[in-house]
Design a protein around this motif. Structure first.
Motif, PDB file in Angstrom:
ATOM      1  N   SER A 165      -0.026   4.477  -0.367  1.00  0.00           N
ATOM      2  CA  SER A 165      -0.622   5.778  -0.057  1.00  0.00           C
ATOM      3  C   SER A 165       0.128   6.394   1.132  1.00  0.00           C
ATOM      4  O   SER A 165       0.424   5.722   2.120  1.00  0.00           O
ATOM      5  CB  SER A 165      -2.124   5.651   0.202  1.00  0.00           C
ATOM      6  N   GLY A 166       0.521   7.648   0.970  1.00  0.00           N
ATOM      7  CA  GLY A 166       1.278   8.356   2.001  1.00  0.00           C
ATOM      8  C   GLY A 166       2.755   7.972   2.072  1.00  0.00           C
ATOM      9  O   GLY A 166       3.488   8.466   2.922  1.00  0.00           O
ATOM     10  N   LYS A 203       0.304   7.485  -9.149  1.00  0.00           N
ATOM     11  CA  LYS A 203      -0.192   8.716  -8.515  1.00  0.00           C
ATOM     12  C   LYS A 203      -1.621   8.564  -8.009  1.00  0.00           C
ATOM     13  O   LYS A 203      -2.013   9.220  -7.050  1.00  0.00           O
ATOM     14  CB  LYS A 203      -0.109   9.886  -9.497  1.00  0.00           C
ATOM     15  N   LYS A 204      -2.375   7.671  -8.643  1.00  0.00           N
ATOM     16  CA  LYS A 204      -3.766   7.441  -8.215  1.00  0.00           C
ATOM     17  C   LYS A 204      -3.827   6.907  -6.781  1.00  0.00           C
ATOM     18  O   LYS A 204      -4.816   7.070  -6.088  1.00  0.00           O
ATOM     19  CB  LYS A 204      -4.457   6.445  -9.157  1.00  0.00           C
ATOM     20  N   ASP A 205      -2.762   6.245  -6.322  1.00  0.00           N
ATOM     21  CA  ASP A 205      -2.723   5.705  -4.960  1.00  0.00           C
ATOM     22  C   ASP A 205      -2.254   6.742  -3.929  1.00  0.00           C
ATOM     23  O   ASP A 205      -2.018   6.391  -2.772  1.00  0.00           O
ATOM     24  CB  ASP A 205      -1.791   4.482  -4.905  1.00  0.00           C
ATOM     25  N   GLU A 206      -2.071   7.975  -4.385  1.00  0.00           N
ATOM     26  CA  GLU A 206      -1.703   9.099  -3.520  1.00  0.00           C
ATOM     27  C   GLU A 206      -0.487   8.861  -2.631  1.00  0.00           C
ATOM     28  O   GLU A 206      -0.560   8.950  -1.399  1.00  0.00           O
ATOM     29  CB  GLU A 206      -2.922   9.518  -2.681  1.00  0.00           C
ATOM     30  N   PRO A 207       0.661   8.579  -3.238  1.00  0.00           N
ATOM     31  CA  PRO A 207       1.896   8.501  -2.442  1.00  0.00           C
ATOM     32  C   PRO A 207       2.275   9.897  -1.921  1.00  0.00           C
ATOM     33  O   PRO A 207       1.839  10.894  -2.492  1.00  0.00           O
ATOM     34  CB  PRO A 207       2.933   8.005  -3.461  1.00  0.00           C
ATOM     35  N   ASP A 234       0.876  -1.169   0.000  1.00  0.00           N
ATOM     36  CA  ASP A 234       0.000   0.000   0.000  1.00  0.00           C
ATOM     37  C   ASP A 234       0.918   1.224   0.000  1.00  0.00           C
ATOM     38  O   ASP A 234       1.661   1.460   0.953  1.00  0.00           O
ATOM     39  CB  ASP A 234      -0.864  -0.032   1.271  1.00  0.00           C
TER      40      ASP A 234
END
Ligand code: IMP
Ligand code: MG
Length: 187
Positions: free
Chosen positions: A100-101, A125-129, A98
């Motif tokens: 994200s973040g 980018k869709k997973d919002e890193p 995962d």
């Protein structure tokens, strides 16, 4: 046992000669690893390697990274067995982590037209890193048509087919310890 590093190789009737030596590649890996260690200190980045081509580069690069970090892989297909891009990218395997973040460092063997890289950047980018950085060992600048951000590039190379050090020609040649370039035929 010695590394597999002949002067010339012939694959599928095409001749290739040494373009980047083992020493040159490792020297650059060391510099990039040190830079990443500095830039991501205390951030515990996750490296995402693009299979199959980037597996050797990522394995070597990570051993020059001296901060806490993680690794995961994804797999794309675009070239088939040809020497020119098919212009289509498919997902063959996704990451398990995962992101994200997280601070993500995407690791590619080569950016050619930039299509795969553009696809990957948009996808991850869709997973919002928290951040997304890009490392590539090789960059064929003259061939890059898509506008892609590259944060760390090992070597800018001419627009000629290369293999070795993880990169293949019709799946062969990945075990060469150095980068080889196609010999242009005399016309
Ligand atoms: P792009 O989408 O056109 O930038 O192509 C990227 C992918 O094609 C890379 O990740 C490689 O797997 C493959 N590729 C591009 N150029 C070469 C080459 O010269 N030798 C071997 N594989 C290549
Ligand atoms: Mg690749």
């Amino acid at each position: 046992m010695d590394l597999y590093r002949p002067e010339f190789v012939k694959i599928n009737g095409e001749s290739f000669r040494i373009y980047l030596t083992h020493e040159e590649i490792q020297q650059r890996n060391k510099q990039i690893g040190a830079q990443i260690s500095k830039d991501f200190n205390d951030k515990k980045p996750i490296f995402i390697g693009v299979l199959n081509g980037a597996y050797i580069f990522l394995a070597d690069l990570m051993r020059y990274v001296s901060i806490a970090c993680e690794v995961d892989f994804l797999k794309l297909s675009s070239y088939g067995d040809e020497k020119v891009s098919t212009g289509q990218v498919h997902d063959l395997k996704d990451i398990d982590a995962d992101i994200s973040g997280r601070h993500v460092i995407l690791v590619e063997d080569i950016v050619d037209t930039g299509l795969s890289m553009k696809y990957l950047i948009d996808k991850l980018k869709k997973d919002e890193p928290a951040s997304l950085s890009v490392v590539t060992l090789l960059h064929k600048k003259a061939a890059t048509k898509h506008d892609v951000q590259i944060d760390y590039a090992g070597f800018n190379i001419p627009d000629l087919f290369v293999l070795g050090y993880g990169l293949d020609y019709a799946q062969e040649g990945r075990n060469l310890a150095q980068i080889y370039i196609l010999e242009e035929k005399e016309s």
